[in-house]
Write a protein that holds these residues in place. Sequence first.
Motif, PDB file in Angstrom:
ATOM      1  N   THR A 127      -2.591   0.962   7.746  1.00 22.66           N
ATOM      2  CA  THR A 127      -3.615   0.922   6.700  1.00 22.66           C
ATOM      3  C   THR A 127      -4.953   0.466   7.273  1.00 22.66           C
ATOM      4  OG1 THR A 127      -1.950   0.426   5.028  1.00 22.66           O
ATOM      5  CG2 THR A 127      -4.233  -0.085   4.479  1.00 22.66           C
ATOM      6  N   GLY A 128      -4.902  -0.584   8.064  1.00 27.96           N
ATOM      7  CA  GLY A 128      -6.140  -1.133   8.621  1.00 27.96           C
ATOM      8  C   GLY A 128      -6.866  -0.138   9.504  1.00 27.96           C
ATOM      9  N   GLY A 177      -3.151   6.051   5.743  1.00 26.35           N
ATOM     10  CA  GLY A 177      -2.325   5.505   6.816  1.00 26.35           C
ATOM     11  C   GLY A 177      -2.574   6.349   8.048  1.00 26.35           C
ATOM     12  N   SER A 231      -8.054  -4.661   3.020  1.00 30.70           N
ATOM     13  CA  SER A 231      -7.418  -3.539   2.312  1.00 30.70           C
ATOM     14  C   SER A 231      -5.910  -3.728   2.187  1.00 30.70           C
ATOM     15  CB  SER A 231      -7.719  -2.227   3.034  1.00 30.70           C
ATOM     16  OG  SER A 231      -7.244  -2.283   4.358  1.00 30.70           O
ATOM     17  N   ASN A 232      -5.323  -4.472   3.103  1.00 29.00           N
ATOM     18  CA  ASN A 232      -3.879  -4.694   3.058  1.00 29.00           C
ATOM     19  C   ASN A 232      -3.451  -5.588   1.903  1.00 29.00           C
ATOM     20  OD1 ASN A 232      -2.118  -3.456   5.240  1.00 29.00           O
ATOM     21  ND2 ASN A 232      -3.952  -4.032   6.378  1.00 29.00           N
ATOM     22  N   MET A 251       0.836  -1.196   0.000  1.00 30.83           N
ATOM     23  CA  MET A 251       0.000   0.000   0.000  1.00 30.83           C
ATOM     24  C   MET A 251       0.869   1.243   0.000  1.00 30.83           C
ATOM     25  SD  MET A 251      -3.274  -0.500   0.226  1.00 30.83           S
ATOM     26  CE  MET A 251      -4.578   0.110   1.213  1.00 30.83           C
ATOM     27  N   ASN A 292       3.855   0.239  11.832  1.00 31.96           N
ATOM     28  CA  ASN A 292       3.472  -1.004  11.184  1.00 31.96           C
ATOM     29  C   ASN A 292       2.501  -0.706  10.042  1.00 31.96           C
ATOM     30  OD1 ASN A 292       1.909  -3.341  10.557  1.00 31.96           O
ATOM     31  ND2 ASN A 292       2.758  -4.316  12.378  1.00 31.96           N
ATOM     32  N   ALA A 293       2.920  -0.999   8.798  1.00 31.20           N
ATOM     33  CA  ALA A 293       2.112  -0.636   7.632  1.00 31.20           C
ATOM     34  C   ALA A 293       0.759  -1.331   7.642  1.00 31.20           C
ATOM     35  CB  ALA A 293       2.873  -0.977   6.351  1.00 31.20           C
ATOM     36  N   PHE A 294       0.752  -2.593   8.036  1.00 30.20           N
ATOM     37  CA  PHE A 294      -0.498  -3.363   8.062  1.00 30.20           C
ATOM     38  C   PHE A 294      -1.507  -2.716   9.010  1.00 30.20           C
ATOM     39  CE2 PHE A 294      -3.359  -6.848   8.789  1.00 30.20           C
ATOM     40  CZ  PHE A 294      -3.285  -7.621   7.646  1.00 30.20           C
TER      41      PHE A 294
END
Lengths: 239, 146
Positions: free
Chosen positions: B95-96, B84, B34-35, A1, B90-92
């Motif tokens: 995004t979540g 974000g 979405s990830n 993403m 933590n990207a996950f």
Amino acid sequence: MQNLAMHIANGIIDGPVAAAFGAVALFGLAICLARGRGDLDDRLAPLAGLVAAFIFAVQMLNFPIFTAAVSGHLLGGTLAAILVGPWVGALCVSVVLIVQALVFADGGVTALGLNITNMALIGTAAGYLMVVLLLRVLPRTNTGLAVTAFVAALVGVLAASMGFVAEFALGGAVDLGNSISILAGTMAGTHLFIGIGEGLITAVTVLAVARTRPDLVYALRKLPAKTPAKLVVPAGGVT
Amino acid sequence: MKRCDVNRCHVKKKTGWFIVGGLLVALLLAGFVSNFASADPDGLDSAALEGCTVDDGGNITGGTCIAQGGKDHELLDSPLADYGLRGIDNAFLSTGLSGVLGVLLTFGIGGGIFWLARRGKHAAPSADENADVAENVEPSVHAESR
């Protein structure tokens, strides 16, 4: 993403044209609000909020279109129109676009009118016109409803993508040095595949709602079936 | 059973559960699925980049394309910019969480506007005939809810 910008950014279309489409969008939304109030009651209002939230969620789910390193995502106009009607549906997509522009920095604020015109107004209008047309000729079965949703959503996406082409022809900031028809061809080509994804998502979602709560599907409720037997529509509309 | 008639309450309750269920699906999609979304540019972006060469970071390195006209977003400082949540490394998770907040925000703003704009218990009576039949099977209820 990484970069998730999905909508028209600032500066892509020059200022005067962007402003003009801001006026177009405002005018369109005013009409939608005036007409949509006739549909909005205690039950449709929270449902419309849910439709907007659902469209926001699914717009995050970019899917690959497989022909190139290009992705697509739901626009949602046709889905919203089938579930809550064209007027409220266009408002649902607009709410999503406004939240994305003002909170998620996706789609320039000065480009909001352009994005609303394409996805909320043009996409929803084209999709819903197809729904009206197809529900008249197709049988009122699950298959008929699914085909209607699929085709209408695909047409809606193509129409919305051509909205951008028209806006770029009127006020594109960069001189590409070639004719606008090349851009139109590129946009139509990718959005045909994106439209297939949009059609599948729309058909699956509409069928899921129609099977659990057919009375919540605006298009089944408000559009008369081929036979003029009015009361048959909600009860036997989806079998 | 208290302020509205029995069947009206019943309908509201059922629709309420539908809304809750739908919201849970939306939260799951925006918060988790979405990830796994494609990171490729979408149809509009790719058309805007046509004619330009782009490096791994997404920066334009040459050529002529629509995207070159693009200017920075006004609200790049937004804590939720680019889907974000600022401060979450933590990207996950980032995004979540941005997706979850977006769903709740959209439902709150959209639902709020639609609730304020609604006409009342029932929309235009003539157009609503079918809806009444759909939600209440018993004819007596139909008459009552008018």
